[in-house]
Design a protein around this motif. Structure first.
Motif, PDB file in Angstrom:
ATOM      1  N   THR A  49     -20.447   6.315 -38.267  1.00 37.57           N
ATOM      2  CA  THR A  49     -20.861   4.953 -37.973  1.00 37.57           C
ATOM      3  C   THR A  49     -21.190   4.250 -39.278  1.00 37.57           C
ATOM      4  O   THR A  49     -22.005   4.746 -40.056  1.00 37.57           O
ATOM      5  N   ASN A  63     -23.529  12.012 -36.339  1.00 35.54           N
ATOM      6  CA  ASN A  63     -24.355  12.861 -35.501  1.00 35.54           C
ATOM      7  C   ASN A  63     -23.897  14.297 -35.672  1.00 35.54           C
ATOM      8  O   ASN A  63     -22.784  14.644 -35.332  1.00 35.54           O
ATOM      9  N   ILE A  68     -29.272  13.132 -37.210  1.00 33.03           N
ATOM     10  CA  ILE A  68     -28.541  12.037 -37.825  1.00 33.03           C
ATOM     11  C   ILE A  68     -28.393  12.349 -39.306  1.00 33.03           C
ATOM     12  O   ILE A  68     -29.373  12.582 -40.003  1.00 33.03           O
TER      13      ILE A  68
ATOM     14  N   THR B 721     -30.266   5.786 -33.940  1.00 33.89           N
ATOM     15  CA  THR B 721     -30.419   6.633 -32.776  1.00 33.89           C
ATOM     16  C   THR B 721     -29.068   7.217 -32.393  1.00 33.89           C
ATOM     17  O   THR B 721     -28.026   6.761 -32.875  1.00 33.89           O
ATOM     18  N   ILE B 722     -29.124   8.216 -31.536  1.00 36.17           N
ATOM     19  CA  ILE B 722     -27.898   8.798 -31.033  1.00 36.17           C
ATOM     20  C   ILE B 722     -27.741   8.341 -29.592  1.00 36.17           C
ATOM     21  O   ILE B 722     -28.649   8.512 -28.775  1.00 36.17           O
ATOM     22  N   GLY B 726     -23.069  10.445 -27.859  1.00 36.90           N
ATOM     23  CA  GLY B 726     -23.119  11.253 -29.069  1.00 36.90           C
ATOM     24  C   GLY B 726     -22.894  10.491 -30.350  1.00 36.90           C
ATOM     25  O   GLY B 726     -23.032  11.051 -31.424  1.00 36.90           O
ATOM     26  N   SER B 727     -22.566   9.203 -30.251  1.00 36.18           N
ATOM     27  CA  SER B 727     -22.343   8.486 -31.501  1.00 36.18           C
ATOM     28  C   SER B 727     -23.672   7.963 -32.050  1.00 36.18           C
ATOM     29  O   SER B 727     -24.610   7.694 -31.308  1.00 36.18           O
ATOM     30  N   VAL B 728     -23.701   7.837 -33.359  1.00 32.83           N
ATOM     31  CA  VAL B 728     -24.899   7.318 -34.011  1.00 32.83           C
ATOM     32  C   VAL B 728     -24.793   5.804 -34.034  1.00 32.83           C
ATOM     33  O   VAL B 728     -23.705   5.251 -34.167  1.00 32.83           O
ATOM     34  N   ILE B 729     -25.895   5.149 -33.890  1.00 35.21           N
ATOM     35  CA  ILE B 729     -25.878   3.696 -33.881  1.00 35.21           C
ATOM     36  C   ILE B 729     -27.117   3.182 -34.597  1.00 35.21           C
ATOM     37  O   ILE B 729     -28.176   3.785 -34.513  1.00 35.21           O
TER      38      ILE B 729
END
Lengths: 163, 1036
Positions: A49, A63, A68, B721-722, B726-729
C-alpha cells in the motif's frame, strides 16, 4: 564468557578461523550481504500500500501476518537507478528498534558462510553514502560482497527530522 | 460482595505486592527517589481508598506508614533497615486485615495501636530501636457476622455456601455427637412405635439425628461412589448438613429442608443412583442407631421428597461448571473472590489478535478459492469456519474494549462520601459513559481520573456558605464528559468551584524554590496554574485524608503521558476549573469510512465524519469556486473543500491548477458532469470542511495501529490498519488534513512563494540548473544562477598563457578551465563555455555539451571526494554530479581561494537549520550546496533586512551565518539587532567575511558574533558551524 560478546563486534576484527553467515542479495549488479541472523523473513512480491507524502525510498506498507511492515526500496535508498516496473522484486524483512522493515531487493541469493580472513574494511574511496551503510567487504572468488549495516541503513530518524 | 470492595481487594493486594518488592529495593538503594515516590503513591492510594470504604483499621495503619514514607521523601528521615522492617510489618498487617476482609466482607477487629505507635515514633524521629513489634494475629475467627449480609445484597447463596444461620441452627439443635455416653443413652431409649408421635420423635430426636449424621458423613468418605461428590466438604461440614437435613425433613419443615438439600451437593454429576446410595447409607445409619425398621423406612421415604432438589441442584452445578469452564474443585467452601476473574496481559491479547487476523486472512483466501469452484465439498465446512472466525475475531476485539463508565463506577460513591466528610454539597454529572476505551488505556486513566475528581471535590468546590456568599448555587457540580474527537478520546472534568488560586500557588512556588521571583513575576496566571502538575506540589493547607500530599497532579500527568495523552487545564479563579485529558486512539477500535483516491484506499475515522455529499454539476450540490478556492454550498453555508488528491500529492501543482480550472471552465464542467464528486464532510474541533475523494467504499471497524517511526512526521495520517481482506490501509487524520489544507490554501491565495510558510520554503526551494556533459557520459549540473553567460568561442581564439588556456573576452583575458579531467577542447570549430563571474573575477569553464536546463529541488544525496564535484544529486531522474564552481575558480585564479583542503568532514550535522545571509549571489549559491552536503538544511537571503523579516515571522534557525559587508544593513548592525533581543537572541551567529583582520574579528565578537570565519576558508567554516552547534546543544 565469550558468548556474551556481541558476535559482529569481534568477528570482524581479529578472529581468524571463525566464519559468519550472510544472506546474499542481488541489487542491480551489486552483491550485498546481510547477517543471516538479522533476516526475519524472505518474501516474494507483496501487495504494497502506497504511503503518499512519505520519503521517496519508502515504497509503502504491507501486511506481514498481521504486522504492518514498512517497505523500503533499497535501490532508492542506496541511490541506484530504479527498477523497471515490470521487473520482479523480493523482500527481506529485518527489524530495527523493534519495528519491522521490508527491504525491497531484486532477488535473494545463497546463504554463505564466510571466513573472517576474507573480510576487509570499506575502501576509503567508496561512495560516502555507501560507506555509511556498509560494514565492510568480503572478497569472494568472483565478486565482492558488500555487507550492509542494517541499523545504519534504517536509521532515518535524524534525516526524517531534517526533512 | 460489594463490587467496590471486591475491586478494592484485588487492587490493594496487587499494590501491596508491588510495595513489598519496591521497599526491599529502596532499602538497598535509599537514594532512589523514583522507587520511593512509587511506594508513597501506592500506600497513599491504599490509605485514600480505605477512607472512602470506611475501613478505619486499614486506614490508620496505612496512614501511619505513609507518614513515615512521607518523611523519607522529604528527606527528614533516613531510610534504614529498622524503618523498612517496621513498614514491611505494617504491610503484613494490612495483608492480614485484607484477608479477613475478603473472608467476612468486614474489617476484622483488632488493635493496631502498638504498630501505629512504633510508626509514629519513627515519624517523630525516635527511630531508636524500640521493641520489635510482634505481628498481631488477627482475630478473624471471632468476627461476628458481617453487616453487609448476603440478603441485603439480594444475592442468592452460592452453591457450596451453607447459610451460616442455618448451620448454626443445626449446630445449636444438636448437642454434638461423638460422646459415647450419649450414644449409650440413646441406645437405651425404648423404641416405641406410637403412631401419635411424630417421625422426629420416633427416631429419637436430635440426639439420634446428630449421631446418624455423623455416621453418614463418615460413611460417605469411604463410599466409592459418593466420596467424590462430597469431596469439597469437610467431615464436619457434611455432618452439619446432614444433621440439618434430617432434622428439618423429619420435622416436616420442607422449606428449610429443600434449602439445605439445594446446597447439599455442590459438585456436578450427582444422579439418581447416587441418591439411592445415599438413602441406603442413611437407612443403615438409622439401623445402627437402633431405630426400628419401619421408622427408618419411613424416614428414608422422606428423603424422596428432596430427591429432585438435590439432583437438580447438582445438575445446575454441572451446567454452571461447563459454562464458566472453571473447576470449582478448590478445597475451600468458597472460591476465592480474586480468582473469579483472571487477568490476561495485553500482550497476550495482542498476540491473540494477530493470530485472529491471520486466521481471517486465511479464511478469506479459502473463500476466494471455493468461490471459483462450483459445488465444492468444502463450501459448508468453510462457511462454518468463516462463522467461527468472525465470532472469534469479535470476541477478541471485545476483550480489549470497555466503556469508560467502568472507570467511573466508583466515583459517585467517592463524591458522596467526600461531600459528607467535607460538609459540602456536590453533584456529579457524568456524560458519555458509553464511550469505549481500550482496556489498557482505561486501566491507566482510572487512577488519574479518581484523583482529579477527588481534587475537584476537595480543593475545587467550596462549602455551601462560601458558595452562597459568592452568589453561586449551594450545590457545586463536577461534570465528567467523555467523547471522541478527531482520533482522540477527550475526557473533560469540569467543576464550578473556586478555581485555582494564583496567589497561593505563587507563594508555594517561592516556598518550594521552583522558580525565581523574576520568573514568577513574568508568568501569566495560566502558567502559574500549570505548576500544579509539578511533583510534590499541593496547595491544601492541611494534609487531609482526601488529598493534599502533593502526589495528585504530577501522578495524573505522568500516567496520562505514559499512554501518549496530554492533560490541559483551564481555571478561572472564582468560576471553576476544567481539566482536559486527551488520549490518542492508538489502541482503540474505531469505525472508519473507507474512501478511494487515485486508486488507493484510505480510512477516515467515522467519528469526525458528519455527512457524505455527492456533488454533481447538475444537481443542487456542485463545486463552485472563489478565485482558486473550491467551495460547496451546503444548506445555505459555504463549505471549504480540499481535494484529497492534492493533499496527498497525487496530482502535481500543474495538474491541480488544471483541475481547478476545469471546474470553472464551462466546457470542462460538462466533462466533469459525468464524474460525480464525493465529498466527505468532516469536523475538526469547530472547523467543518469537505474532503473531495474519488470514491466512497464502506465503513469498517478498524484497530488503529501506530505508523512506523519513519512515517511519524506525516501529519496527514493518524495511523494505519489492516482491513478485513488483509490489505494495509492508511488512516487519514482530519486534523492533519485540515492543517495541510490551510497551509496549501494560503499558498493558493497569495499565489506567491512569499506566502508559503518559511518551513516549506526551506525544504522545497527549487533551483534552476544547467545540465551539461564534460569528460564522462554522466550529466553534470551547476546552479544556473551561478552562471553569468553561456558562450561558444572559436577554438582558434583560445590561447595558452602561463600554462593555462585563456581567451580574450570583453577586453580582458579570461582563463578557460576544463570542466573535467581528461577532457579536451574541441579540435576545430566552436567550444562551449560557461562563464562565471564573481566580482572582478571572470572565468570560462569549457564543457563538451550543454544538455538542458532543469528545475529541481537541489537535494544533494552523496558528497564526493573528487575535486571539483560537490556531490551527486538525482536531477530529472538521473544521477548527476553537481560541480563545485569554487574549485574551478581556485584553479583559474590562484588568489581567489588561498588555500583549501578538499577533504571534507562527513560528520553528521544532524540536519540543523541554517540561515545564510550574503549579498553575493555567488557565495550564496556556492555555500548552499556546500552546507547542504554537510547535512544542514539551508535557507539563504540576500540582505539583513530580509533576515530580520524572517525572524519577525517567527522562523527559527539553529544557526545564522552572515556576511559582514552588505549593502543596507551591515553584518555588524545585523548582529547587534539580533543579539539585542527577540526570537534569535540565543541563536549562534557566525560571521563570514573577506574582512578577516584582527580588528574586524574583535569588532565582530563585540557586536555579538559567536565566531568569525574568513570567507574563503571552507573547512574552518564547517568546523565552526559544528562547534557552535555543539555549544548550543550542550547548553540546551
Amino acid at each position: 564468557m565469550n558468548d556474551l560478546v556481541p558476535r559482529q563486534d569481534t568477528s570482524l576484527v581479529a578472529q581468524v578461523e571463525t566464519t559468519q553467515e550472510f544472506v546474499t542479495i542481488h541489487l542491480a549488479d551489486q552483491l550485498l550481504g546481510i547477517p543471516v541472523l538479522a533476516v526475519h523473513d524472505v518474501l516474494n512480491q507483496q501487495q504494497i500500500t502506497q504511503v503518499p507524502m512519505a520519503q521517496e525510498w519508502v515504497s509503502g506498507v504491507l501486511n506481514l501476518r498481521g504486522r504492518i511492515v514498512t517497505a523500503i526500496d533499497l535501490r532508492k535508498r542506496m541511490g541506484i537507478v530504479a527498477r523497471d516496473e515490470n521487473e520482479k522484486s523480493m523482500s527481506i524483512v529485518v527489524e530495527h528498534k523493534g519495528e519491522p522493515y521490508s527491504l525491497q531487493i531484486d532477488s535473494v541469493g545463497d546463504v554463505m558462510a564466510l571466513k573472517t580472513m576474507d573480510f576487509e574494511k570499506n575502501p576509503v574511496t567508496l561512495d560516502a553514502h555507501w560507506r555509511s551503510v556498509s560494514k565492510g567487504i568480503y572478497r569472494l572468488d568472483k565478486e565482492l560482497l558488500v555487507i550492509l549495516d542494517v541499523d545504519k541503513l534504517l536509521e532515518f530518524d535524524q534525516q526524517t527530522k531534517a526533512a | 460482595m460489594d463490587d467496590l470492595l471486591n475491586e478494592f481487594l484485588t487492587e490493594t493486594s496487587e499494590s501491596i505486592d508491588v510495595v513489598d518488592i519496591e521497599l526491599v529495593k529502596l532499602e538497598q538503594d535509599p537514594s532512589n527517589k523514583e522507587v520511593l515516590d512509587n511506594i508513597f503513591r501506592l500506600v497513599h492510594t491504599i490509605k485514600g481508598t480505605c477512607g472512602f470504604l470506611g475501613l478505619p483499621r486499614l486506614e490508620s495503619v496505612a496512614h501511619a506508614s505513609e507518614n513515615v514514607l512521607g518523611k523519607f521523601r522529604d528527606g527528614d528521615l533516613e531510610v534504614n533497615e529498622y524503618c523498612v522492617t517496621v513498614i514491611l510489618e505494617s504491610l503484613d498487617r494490612i495483608k492480614d486485615i485484607l484477608a479477613g476482609l475478603e473472608e467476612t466482607e468486614q474489617e476484622p477487629e483488632g488493635d493496631d495501636s502498638d504498630l501505629i505507635n512504633v510508626l509514629d515514633d519513627i515519624a517523630a524521629g525516635n527511630s531508636g530501636g524500640t521493641a520489635k513489634v510482634a505481628p498481631e494475629t488477627v482475630a478473624t475467627d471471632d468476627t461476628v457476622e458481617g453487616e453487609i449480609v448476603d440478603k441485603t445484597l439480594g444475592r442468592s447463596l452460592k452453591p457450596g455456601e451453607v447459610s451460616l444461620e442455618e448451620l448454626e441452627a443445626a449446630f445449636a439443635d444438636a448437642p454434638g455427637p461423638g460422646s459415647d455416653d450419649q450414644e449409650e443413652a440413646e441406645s437405651n431409649i425404648p423404641t416405641v412405635t406410637e403412631s401419635g408421635r411424630s417421625l422426629f420423635e420416633r427416631i429419637g430426636g436430635e440426639d439420634t439425628i446428630s449421631v446418624c449424621a455423623h455416621i453418614v458423613a463418615k460413611r460417605i468418605e469411604t463410599d466409592k461412589a459418593l466420596k467424590g461428590l462430597f469431596a469439597n466438604l469437610s467431615t464436619d461440614a457434611k455432618k452439619a448438613k446432614f444433621t440439618g437435613l434430617l432434622s428439618t425433613l423429619l420435622q416436616d419443615d420442607m422449606d428449610a429442608a429443600s434449602n439445605i438439600a439445594d446446597s447439599l451437593v455442590t459438585i456436578g454429576g450427582f444422579t439418581s443412583t447416587h441418591f439411592d446410595q445415599l438413602v441406603k447409607l442413611v437407612k443403615s445409619s438409622f439401623g445402627e442407631c437402633q431405630v426400628d425398621g419401619d421408622t427408618s423406612d419411613e424416614a428414608a421415604m422422606t428423603f424422596e421428597l428432596i430427591r429432585d432438589t438435590v439432583i437438580s441442584s447438582s445438575a445446575a452445578v454441572s451446567a454452571k461448571e461447563a459454562k464458566t469452564a472453571k473447576a470449582a474443585k478448590t478445597a475451600g467452601a468458597e472460591t476465592k473472590r480474586s480468582n473469579q476473574s483472571i487477568r490476561v496481559s495485553v500482550d497476550l491479547l495482542e498476540d491473540l489478535m494477530t493470530m485472529v487476523s491471520e486466521l481471517v486472512l486465511t479464511r478469506n483466501q479459502l473463500m476466494q478459492m471455493v468461490r471459483d469452484v462450483d459445488e465444492s465439498e468444502f463450501v459448508v465446512p468453510i462457511q462454518r469456519l468463516s462463522q467461527c472466525t468472525t465470532e472469534l475475531q469479535e470476541g477478541v476485539m471485545k476483550t480489549r474494549m470497555q466503556p469508560i463508565g467502568n472507570a467511573w463506577a466508583k466515583l459517585p460513591r467517592i463524591v458522596r462520601d467526600l461531600s459528607i466528610e467535607l460538609d459540602k454539597k456536590i453533584e456529579l454529572d457524568m456524560i458519555g459513559a458509553e464511550t469505549e476505551l481500550d482496556r489498557q488505556v482505561l486501566e491507566l486513566i482510572k487512577d488519574p481520573l479518581t484523583h482529579m475528581v477527588r481534587n475537584s471535590a476537595d480543593h475545587g468546590i467550596e462549602t455551601p456558605t462560601i458558595r452562597l456568599a459568592n452568589g453561586k448555587k449551594e450545590t457545586g457540580t463536577i461534570k465528567l464528559n467523555a467523547y471522541h474527537e478527531g482520533g482522540h478520546i477527550i475526557i473533560e472534568i469540569t467543576d464550578d468551584g473556586a478555581g485555582i488560586p494564583v496567589k497561593k500557588l505563587k507563594d508555594k512556588i517561592r516556598e518550594k524554590n521552583l522558580a525565581t521571583e523574576e520568573e514568577i513575576s513574568e508568568m501569566t496566571d495560566a502558567q502559574v496554574q500549570k505548576f500544579i502538575f509539578h511533583a510534590g506540589f499541593s496547595t491544601a493547607k492541611e494534609v487531609t485524608n482526601v488529598s493534599g500530599r502533593g502526589v495528585g497532579m504530577d501522578v495524573v500527568r505522568s500516567n496520562i503521558e505514559k499512554i501518549g495523552g496530554t492533560v490541559d487545564m483551564n481555571s478561572v479563579e472564582g468560576k471553576g476549573s476544567t481539566f482536559l485529558i486527551k488520549i490518542p486512539l492508538t489502541l482503540a477500535i474505531v469505525s472508519a469510512l473507507i474512501v478511494g483516491a487515485s486508486g488507493e484506499r484510505f480510512a477516515i475515522p467515522q467519528i469526525s465524519v458528519l455527512e457524505l455529499v455527492r456533488a454533481n454539476s447538475e444537481s443542487e450540490h456542485k463545486i463552485e469556486k472563489i478565485k482558486d478556492t473550491p467551495v460547496l454550498r451546503l444548506r445555505n453555508r459555504l463549505l471549504p473543500l480540499v481535494f484529497i488528491n492534492d493533499i496527498l500529492g497525487f496530482t502535481n501543482e500543474d495538474d491541480a491548477k488544471k483541475a481547478v480550472k476545469e471546474v470553472t471552465d464551462e466546457s470542462a464542467q460538462q466533462m466533469k458532469a459525468s464524474n460525480d464528486d464525493f465529498i466527505v464532510v468532516v469536523q475538526v474541533g469547530t472547523f467543518t470542511f469537505g474532503i473531495v475523494v474519488d470514491q466512497v467504499f464502506d465503513t469498517e471497524e478498524i484497530v488503529v495501529k501506530p505508523v512506523a517511526p519513519i512515517l511519524k512526521h506525516l501529519e496527514v495520517y493518524s495511523g494505519n490498519t489492516i482491513l478485513g481482506d488483509g490489505s494495509v490501509i492508511m488512516i487519514l487524520d482530519p486534523n492533519g488534513v485540515a492543517a495541510t489544507a490551510s497551509a496549501g490554501a494560503g499558498d493558493q491565495a497569495a499565489e506567491e512563494e512569499e506566502e508559503v510558510s518559511a518551513q516549506e520554503r526551506v525544504n522545497d526551494e527549487r533551483e534552476s540548473m544547467l545540465m551539461f556533459r564534460a569528460g564522462s557520459n554522466n550529466p553534470k549540473v551547476v546552479p544556473l544562477s551561478l552562471i553569468a553567460r553561456l558562450e561558444d568561442i572559436d577554438v582558434e581564439d583560445i590561447e595558452i598563457a602561463d600554462g593555462k588556456y585563456v581567451v580574450q573576452y570583453r577586453g580582458a583575458l579570461m582563463p578557460i578551465i576544463l570542466a573535467a579531467d581528461g577532457m579536451e577542447l574541441v579540435e576545430t570549430g566552436r567550444q562551449q563555455v560557461l562563464v562565471f563571474t564573481d566580482r572582478e573575477y571572470t572565468m570560462g569553464l569549457a564543457v563538451d555539451e550543454i544538455l538542458d536546463i532543469v528545475e529541481e529541488k537541489l537535494d544533494i544525496k552523496l558528497s564526493s571526494e573528487t575535486d571539483g564535484i560537490v556531490g551527486s544529486a538525482i536531477i530529472d531522474g538521473k544521477a548527476s554530479e553537481v560541480i563545485d564552481v569554487a574549485h574551478f575558480l581556485g584553479l583559474a585564479f590562484d588568489d581567489w581561494l588561498m588555500s583549501r583542503d578538499t577533504s571534507m568532514d562527513d560528520n553528521s550535522s544532524g540536519g540543523h537549520r541554517i540561515l545564510l545571509i550574503d549579498d553575493s549571489d555567488f557565495f550564496r549559491n556556492m555555500l548552499k550546496p556546500l552546507l547542504t552536503v554537510a547535512g544542514y538544511s539551508v535557507q539563504s537571503v540576500s540582505d539583513a533586512h530580509d533576515a530580520i523579516a524572517l525572524r519577525d515571522n517567527g522562523v527559527m534557525f539553529d544557526l545564522i551565518v552572515s556576511d559582514i559587508e552588505m549593502p543596507g544593513m551591515t553584518g555588524f548592525e545585523f548582529a547587534e539587532d539580533i543579539k539585542s533581543g527577540g526570537l534569535w537572541k540565543n541563536t549562534p551567529l557566525v560571521a563570514l567575511s573577506a574582512l578577516a583582520g584582527e580588528k574586524d574579528i574583535a569588532k565582530g565578537h563585540e557586536v555579538g558574533f559567536d565566531d568569525y570565519v574568513a570567507k574563503f576558508d571552507r573547512e574552518s567554516l564547517l568546523r565552526s558551524l559544528q562547534q557552535q552547534l555543539n555549544i548550543k546543544g550542550d547548553a540546551a
